[in-house]
Scaffold this active site. Structure first.
Site, PDB file in Angstrom:
ATOM      1  N   ARG A  80      12.958  53.216  44.796  1.00 36.65           N
ATOM      2  CA  ARG A  80      14.505  53.203  44.438  1.00 36.65           C
ATOM      3  C   ARG A  80      14.937  54.663  44.263  1.00 36.65           C
ATOM      4  O   ARG A  80      16.222  54.642  44.299  1.00 36.65           O
ATOM      5  CB  ARG A  80      14.885  52.368  43.155  1.00 36.65           C
ATOM      6  CG  ARG A  80      14.316  51.011  43.478  1.00 36.65           C
ATOM      7  CD  ARG A  80      14.915  50.069  42.265  1.00 36.65           C
ATOM      8  NE  ARG A  80      14.687  48.914  42.877  1.00 36.65           N
ATOM      9  CZ  ARG A  80      13.593  48.012  42.770  1.00 36.65           C
ATOM     10  NH1 ARG A  80      12.379  48.722  42.462  1.00 36.65           N
ATOM     11  NH2 ARG A  80      13.372  47.068  43.042  1.00 36.65           N
TER      12      ARG A  80
ATOM     13  N   THR B 100       8.541  51.629  40.609  1.00 37.36           N
ATOM     14  CA  THR B 100       9.486  51.781  41.948  1.00 37.36           C
ATOM     15  C   THR B 100      10.834  52.339  41.421  1.00 37.36           C
ATOM     16  O   THR B 100      11.505  52.480  42.403  1.00 37.36           O
ATOM     17  CB  THR B 100       9.724  50.153  42.204  1.00 37.36           C
ATOM     18  OG1 THR B 100      10.294  49.396  41.322  1.00 37.36           O
ATOM     19  CG2 THR B 100       8.322  49.493  42.805  1.00 37.36           C
TER      20      THR B 100
ATOM     21  N   GLY C 230       5.651  45.364  37.597  1.00 38.82           N
ATOM     22  CA  GLY C 230       4.438  44.497  37.541  1.00 38.82           C
ATOM     23  C   GLY C 230       4.537  43.577  36.292  1.00 38.82           C
ATOM     24  O   GLY C 230       3.510  43.158  36.129  1.00 38.82           O
ATOM     25  N   GLY C 231       5.678  43.386  35.971  1.00 37.81           N
ATOM     26  CA  GLY C 231       5.807  42.118  35.111  1.00 37.81           C
ATOM     27  C   GLY C 231       5.429  40.725  35.528  1.00 37.81           C
ATOM     28  O   GLY C 231       5.303  39.917  34.655  1.00 37.81           O
TER      29      GLY C 231
ATOM     30  N   TRP D  73      11.820  48.405  35.133  1.00 37.76           N
ATOM     31  CA  TRP D  73      11.739  49.023  36.630  1.00 37.76           C
ATOM     32  C   TRP D  73      13.097  49.143  37.108  1.00 37.76           C
ATOM     33  O   TRP D  73      13.088  49.581  38.462  1.00 37.76           O
ATOM     34  CB  TRP D  73      11.015  48.114  37.535  1.00 37.76           C
ATOM     35  CG  TRP D  73      11.414  46.704  37.650  1.00 37.76           C
ATOM     36  CD1 TRP D  73      11.164  45.419  36.800  1.00 37.76           C
ATOM     37  CD2 TRP D  73      12.679  46.130  38.330  1.00 37.76           C
ATOM     38  NE1 TRP D  73      11.836  44.379  37.157  1.00 37.76           N
ATOM     39  CE2 TRP D  73      12.739  44.515  38.300  1.00 37.76           C
ATOM     40  CE3 TRP D  73      13.437  46.761  39.272  1.00 37.76           C
ATOM     41  CZ2 TRP D  73      13.811  43.989  38.671  1.00 37.76           C
ATOM     42  CZ3 TRP D  73      14.494  45.966  39.921  1.00 37.76           C
ATOM     43  CH2 TRP D  73      14.623  44.580  39.694  1.00 37.76           C
TER      44      TRP D  73
ATOM     45  N   ASP E 137      13.222  33.710  35.448  1.00 38.29           N
ATOM     46  CA  ASP E 137      13.017  34.976  36.020  1.00 38.29           C
ATOM     47  C   ASP E 137      14.422  35.697  35.950  1.00 38.29           C
ATOM     48  O   ASP E 137      15.017  36.418  37.096  1.00 38.29           O
ATOM     49  CB  ASP E 137      12.520  34.987  37.228  1.00 38.29           C
ATOM     50  CG  ASP E 137      12.074  36.400  38.058  1.00 38.29           C
ATOM     51  OD1 ASP E 137      11.772  37.226  37.283  1.00 38.29           O
ATOM     52  OD2 ASP E 137      11.836  36.592  39.097  1.00 38.29           O
TER      53      ASP E 137
ATOM     54  N   ASP F   6      15.593  38.491  34.790  1.00 35.20           N
ATOM     55  CA  ASP F   6      15.611  40.091  34.584  1.00 35.20           C
ATOM     56  C   ASP F   6      16.927  40.696  34.035  1.00 35.20           C
ATOM     57  O   ASP F   6      17.772  40.286  34.869  1.00 35.20           O
ATOM     58  CB  ASP F   6      15.001  40.648  35.491  1.00 35.20           C
ATOM     59  CG  ASP F   6      13.408  40.615  35.971  1.00 35.20           C
ATOM     60  OD1 ASP F   6      12.954  39.532  35.635  1.00 35.20           O
ATOM     61  OD2 ASP F   6      12.994  41.534  36.488  1.00 35.20           O
TER      62      ASP F   6
END
Length: 459
Positions: free
Chosen positions: A138, A182, A198-199, A248, A309, A311
């Site tokens: 990113r 990232t 890496g979650g 991340w 999910d 996040d």
């Protein structure tokens, strides 16, 4: 107003056009702490941090391009990267040099006016990477005469700004266990701060600070508490060992209070919460951290016990607003779960929350403390949901598609995803280095061609 978006080759062209539009480029001087603090609000055409400024507004006061002349823009140059993979980077522009990352940790330094390539660095990675969601990067951070990049094998690399030569290269975590990185790092003073990816693996999320000069770790804040630490009881039994809560995306920074604001992702396993009963702090949360020590000053969890999910890694924006007639420094976030939150930046107190997407059914609203009122009909089951949950796991807004705040209009401009999906719960064995989804995705309104997007302005 110009918003620095997720980059495509078209926006690289626009970056070239902007460089033509901004006068005063010269030989590249050092990027000092004072320049980073001023950010792009200095109006000099630079974009020195991931969000443009420490407040993450993604806004610039430059006015050369406006609604009357924008139609006259034409391509100035184009550089083919020659790299396959996702395009998720956000470039840094320092004086007349543009730094841009492509997939697989390729970093390009270009003349922003002509598009001429100054140098190219490709980080050499092992063949046994554990990646959930592609090889994206990113962006980078810049300070002094160096450029800093986090890598897919969980390293942090410092490069000479003029030549692209490696100054130092340190390992943040073991990639064979599923750790990756990232996000674009953030430089504050003598520290460079970065979080992990890496979650979807049995990894324990963290935010860490490293010395700019040497790469030595200065502190590390884990985003999942261990035995004996505060809030570990929010994980049933020893389920905290499953980890998750990766960090991340790039955070924000408030200089007067010396506070970092960082967001975290999903708990692990992802869609099956049976073994991790409880709220699972500090997953799906915004954390206020002491920049010198990494100590948690406060936390706010948007989605306790997440099984969708959702996040909370979307962008964090710092704004000054009025609450009950009192000027208040606040944290704003358009969360993946479909609500936009406003929190007191000093205390983390929930000020207000608003549904900003049209399709939302997993929650019936928010309590006075900002906690979602979950509709149990949309909790994944082994048989799979009979109805689509809205929003789906890509959310109302995804962390890779950020937004901008206009300080004059006091509006948050959010690109919104209206997409729903079916989910099914499955068993999950927590083995380091192996993915731990705990479920699977079913059909969606995207496959039914009824999903859509829109741009929303939020007061």
């Amino acid at each position: 107003m110009f918003v620095m978006p997720r980059v495509t080759w078209r926006s690289l062209l626009l970056a070239g056009l902007l460089a033509h539009a901004v006068p005063g480029y010269s030989a590249d001087p050092p990027v000092t702490a004072e320049r980073l603090q001023a950010g792009n609000l200095a109006g000099d055409g630079n974009w020195l941090t991931y969000g443009g400024s420490y407040a993450n507004w993604r806004y610039t006061p430059l006015a050369q391009i406006n609604r009357d002349n924008v139609k006259r823009l034409q391509p100035a140059w184009m550089l083919q990267m020659g790299v396959q993979g996702q395009v998720a980077g956000s470039p840094i522009i320092a004086d007349r040099t543009l730094y841009y990352t492509a997939a697989h940790n390729n970093l390009f330094a270009m003349d922003a006016v002509t598009g001429a390539l100054k140098w190219h660095y490709e980080h050499q990675m092992p063949s046994d990477l554990r990646l959930c969601c592609g090889p994206a990067n990113r962006g980078v951070a810049i300070a002094g005469d160096r450029v800093y990049m986090a890598t897919l094998d969980a390293h942090l690399v410092a490069l000479d700004r003029a030549t692209g030569k490696v100054v130092w290269n340190i390992e943040m975590a073991d990639h064979t266990l599923g750790f990756s990185a990232t996000s674009a790092p953030l430089v504050v003073g003598e520290r460079i701060i970065v979080g992990n990816g890496g979650g979807e693996y049995a990894t324990r999320g963290f935010v860490a600070a490293y010395d700019l000069a040497t790469g030595k770790e200065m502190w590390r804040r884990y985003t999942v508490p261990a035995k004996g630490e505060p809030n570990v009881e929010s994980w049933a039994g020893d389920s905290w060992q499953g980890g998750g809560a990766p960090a991340w995306m790039t955070g924000a920074y408030d200089a007067p209070s010396k506070t970092l604001y960082w967001s975290t992702g999903n708990p692990a396993p992802l869609f099956n919460g049976d073994a991790r009963k409880g709220d699972n702090l500090y997953s799906d949360s915004i954390l206020a951290l002491d920049v010198k020590t990494g100590a948690i000053r406060w936390h706010f969890q948007a989605t306790p016990h997440d099984v969708w999910d959702y996040d909370a890694t979307n962008g964090i924006v710092l704004i000054d607003t009025e609450v009950d007639g009192k000027k208040t420094r606040a944290v704003a976030q358009a969360n993946r779960n479909g609500y936009v939150y406003l929190l007191d930046a000093a205390t983390g107190k929930f000020l207000r929350g608003t549904q900003y997407i049209e399709k939302l059914n997993w929650s019936k609203g928010l309590t006075a403390e900002g906690r979602p009122i979950v509709d149990p009909a949309y909790i994944p089951t082994p048989e799979g949901l009979s109805k689509w949950v809205c929003p789906g796991p890509i959310g109302g807004n995804n962390g890779s598609t950020t937004y901008t705040y206009h300080p004059g209009r006091k509006l948050l401009f959010v690109p919104v995803i209206e997409s729903c999906m079916s989910l099914a719960k499955e068993g999950s064995e927590m083995v380091p280095g192996n993915p731990s989804f705990g479920g699977s995705l079913g059909d969606s309104d995207a496959t039914a061609k009824t999903a859509y997007g829109h741009l929303t302005a939020i007061d």
